[in-house]
Design a protein around this motif. Sequence first.
Motif, mmCIF file in Angstrom:
data_model
loop_
_atom_site.group_PDB
_atom_site.id
_atom_site.type_symbol
_atom_site.label_atom_id
_atom_site.label_comp_id
_atom_site.label_asym_id
_atom_site.label_seq_id
_atom_site.Cartn_x
_atom_site.Cartn_y
_atom_site.Cartn_z
ATOM 1 N N GLU A 37 0.836 -1.193 0.000
ATOM 2 C CA GLU A 37 0.000 0.000 0.000
ATOM 3 C C GLU A 37 0.872 1.245 0.000
ATOM 4 O O GLU A 37 1.817 1.354 0.773
ATOM 5 C CB GLU A 37 -0.905 0.000 1.227
ATOM 6 C CG GLU A 37 -1.856 1.171 1.236
ATOM 7 C CD GLU A 37 -2.835 1.086 2.405
ATOM 8 O OE1 GLU A 37 -3.204 2.124 2.922
ATOM 9 O OE2 GLU A 37 -3.185 -0.036 2.793
ATOM 10 N N HIS A 64 -6.000 5.174 -1.469
ATOM 11 C CA HIS A 64 -7.074 4.431 -0.834
ATOM 12 C C HIS A 64 -8.039 3.948 -1.896
ATOM 13 O O HIS A 64 -7.995 4.374 -3.039
ATOM 14 C CB HIS A 64 -7.893 5.337 0.105
ATOM 15 C CG HIS A 64 -7.109 6.082 1.099
ATOM 16 N ND1 HIS A 64 -6.852 5.590 2.347
ATOM 17 C CD2 HIS A 64 -6.539 7.303 1.047
ATOM 18 C CE1 HIS A 64 -6.161 6.489 3.024
ATOM 19 N NE2 HIS A 64 -5.954 7.539 2.262
ATOM 20 N N LYS A 65 -8.964 3.121 -1.461
ATOM 21 C CA LYS A 65 -10.159 2.866 -2.247
ATOM 22 C C LYS A 65 -11.224 3.811 -1.709
ATOM 23 O O LYS A 65 -11.222 4.155 -0.522
ATOM 24 C CB LYS A 65 -10.598 1.416 -2.110
ATOM 25 C CG LYS A 65 -9.617 0.480 -2.779
ATOM 26 C CD LYS A 65 -10.126 -0.899 -2.850
ATOM 27 C CE LYS A 65 -9.115 -1.720 -3.644
ATOM 28 N NZ LYS A 65 -9.568 -3.058 -3.896
ATOM 29 N N SER A 67 -14.169 3.334 -0.911
ATOM 30 C CA SER A 67 -14.968 2.746 0.166
ATOM 31 C C SER A 67 -14.309 2.903 1.539
ATOM 32 O O SER A 67 -14.995 2.891 2.546
ATOM 33 C CB SER A 67 -15.238 1.271 -0.115
ATOM 34 O OG SER A 67 -14.015 0.583 -0.260
ATOM 35 N N GLY A 68 -12.995 3.065 1.606
ATOM 36 C CA GLY A 68 -12.312 3.217 2.884
ATOM 37 C C GLY A 68 -11.833 4.630 3.151
ATOM 38 O O GLY A 68 -11.085 4.865 4.102
ATOM 39 N N ASP A 85 -9.902 0.080 -10.076
ATOM 40 C CA ASP A 85 -9.384 -1.272 -9.843
ATOM 41 C C ASP A 85 -10.354 -2.215 -10.539
ATOM 42 O O ASP A 85 -11.409 -2.521 -10.016
ATOM 43 C CB ASP A 85 -9.328 -1.567 -8.347
ATOM 44 C CG ASP A 85 -8.774 -2.934 -8.071
ATOM 45 O OD1 ASP A 85 -8.358 -3.633 -9.011
ATOM 46 O OD2 ASP A 85 -8.767 -3.322 -6.887
ATOM 47 N N ASN A 130 -21.970 -0.437 7.100
ATOM 48 C CA ASN A 130 -21.428 -0.488 5.740
ATOM 49 C C ASN A 130 -22.483 -0.189 4.676
ATOM 50 O O ASN A 130 -22.458 -0.749 3.588
ATOM 51 C CB ASN A 130 -20.756 -1.836 5.466
ATOM 52 C CG ASN A 130 -19.576 -2.057 6.367
ATOM 53 O OD1 ASN A 130 -18.874 -1.119 6.715
ATOM 54 N ND2 ASN A 130 -19.362 -3.290 6.776
ATOM 55 N N GLU A 164 -20.953 0.397 -0.912
ATOM 56 C CA GLU A 164 -19.560 0.158 -0.549
ATOM 57 C C GLU A 164 -18.855 -0.705 -1.589
ATOM 58 O O GLU A 164 -17.697 -0.465 -1.923
ATOM 59 C CB GLU A 164 -19.479 -0.513 0.821
ATOM 60 C CG GLU A 164 -18.048 -0.675 1.285
ATOM 61 C CD GLU A 164 -17.960 -1.211 2.692
ATOM 62 O OE1 GLU A 164 -18.435 -0.514 3.584
ATOM 63 O OE2 GLU A 164 -17.434 -2.308 2.864
ATOM 64 N N GLU A 165 -19.550 -1.695 -2.151
ATOM 65 C CA GLU A 165 -18.946 -2.564 -3.167
ATOM 66 C C GLU A 165 -18.538 -1.762 -4.397
ATOM 67 O O GLU A 165 -17.532 -2.051 -5.034
ATOM 68 C CB GLU A 165 -19.912 -3.666 -3.604
ATOM 69 C CG GLU A 165 -20.470 -4.510 -2.499
ATOM 70 C CD GLU A 165 -21.719 -3.887 -1.876
ATOM 71 O OE1 GLU A 165 -21.679 -3.658 -0.648
ATOM 72 O OE2 GLU A 165 -22.689 -3.628 -2.570
ATOM 73 N N GLU A 166 -19.316 -0.739 -4.743
ATOM 74 C CA GLU A 166 -18.976 0.108 -5.890
ATOM 75 C C GLU A 166 -17.770 0.988 -5.573
ATOM 76 O O GLU A 166 -16.927 1.226 -6.436
ATOM 77 C CB GLU A 166 -20.179 0.958 -6.281
ATOM 78 C CG GLU A 166 -21.338 0.125 -6.786
ATOM 79 C CD GLU A 166 -22.652 0.863 -6.834
ATOM 80 O OE1 GLU A 166 -23.511 0.428 -7.600
ATOM 81 O OE2 GLU A 166 -22.831 1.866 -6.098
ATOM 82 N N ASP A 225 -15.317 0.130 -3.845
ATOM 83 C CA ASP A 225 -14.110 -0.707 -3.881
ATOM 84 C C ASP A 225 -13.403 -0.655 -5.231
ATOM 85 O O ASP A 225 -12.228 -0.988 -5.331
ATOM 86 C CB ASP A 225 -14.461 -2.171 -3.571
ATOM 87 C CG ASP A 225 -14.713 -2.403 -2.103
ATOM 88 O OD1 ASP A 225 -14.314 -1.561 -1.281
ATOM 89 O OD2 ASP A 225 -15.320 -3.441 -1.787
ATOM 90 N N TYR A 226 -14.099 -0.254 -6.285
ATOM 91 C CA TYR A 226 -13.505 -0.211 -7.624
ATOM 92 C C TYR A 226 -12.742 1.087 -7.891
ATOM 93 O O TYR A 226 -12.028 1.188 -8.866
ATOM 94 C CB TYR A 226 -14.591 -0.342 -8.693
ATOM 95 C CG TYR A 226 -15.234 -1.698 -8.738
ATOM 96 C CD1 TYR A 226 -14.554 -2.785 -9.263
ATOM 97 C CD2 TYR A 226 -16.522 -1.892 -8.266
ATOM 98 C CE1 TYR A 226 -15.140 -4.034 -9.315
ATOM 99 C CE2 TYR A 226 -17.123 -3.130 -8.319
ATOM 100 C CZ TYR A 226 -16.429 -4.194 -8.842
ATOM 101 O OH TYR A 226 -17.014 -5.428 -8.887
#
Length: 84
Positions: A2, A7-8, A10-11, A24, A54, A72-74, A76-77
């Motif tokens: 890292e 970051h992503k 989502s985080g 990603d 979340n 959140e899953e979106e 992550d990309y």
Amino acid sequence: MEVKGLHKLSGFPKNKMGKILGYDNDHLKMPNKIIEMGLLPETIFRILYQAPFNGPMYVEFGAEKSRIALREEEGDYIIVEELN
């Protein structure tokens, strides 16, 4: 490995300014709606709100201060960096 400051989405911490660097998309599953909504590389954004457990995040971006909700899953990309 890292890299500090990357970051992503989502985080990413709430109420800090960030910039989208890219996506990603290793598994080619990224939803097209991310691009269609205008979350493009070099876009400046900040996360206004994160729902509990979340849930969706509320993101403000661009010069027009557009606002959208993402799962959140979106998030992550999307690869982002924190701005000072």
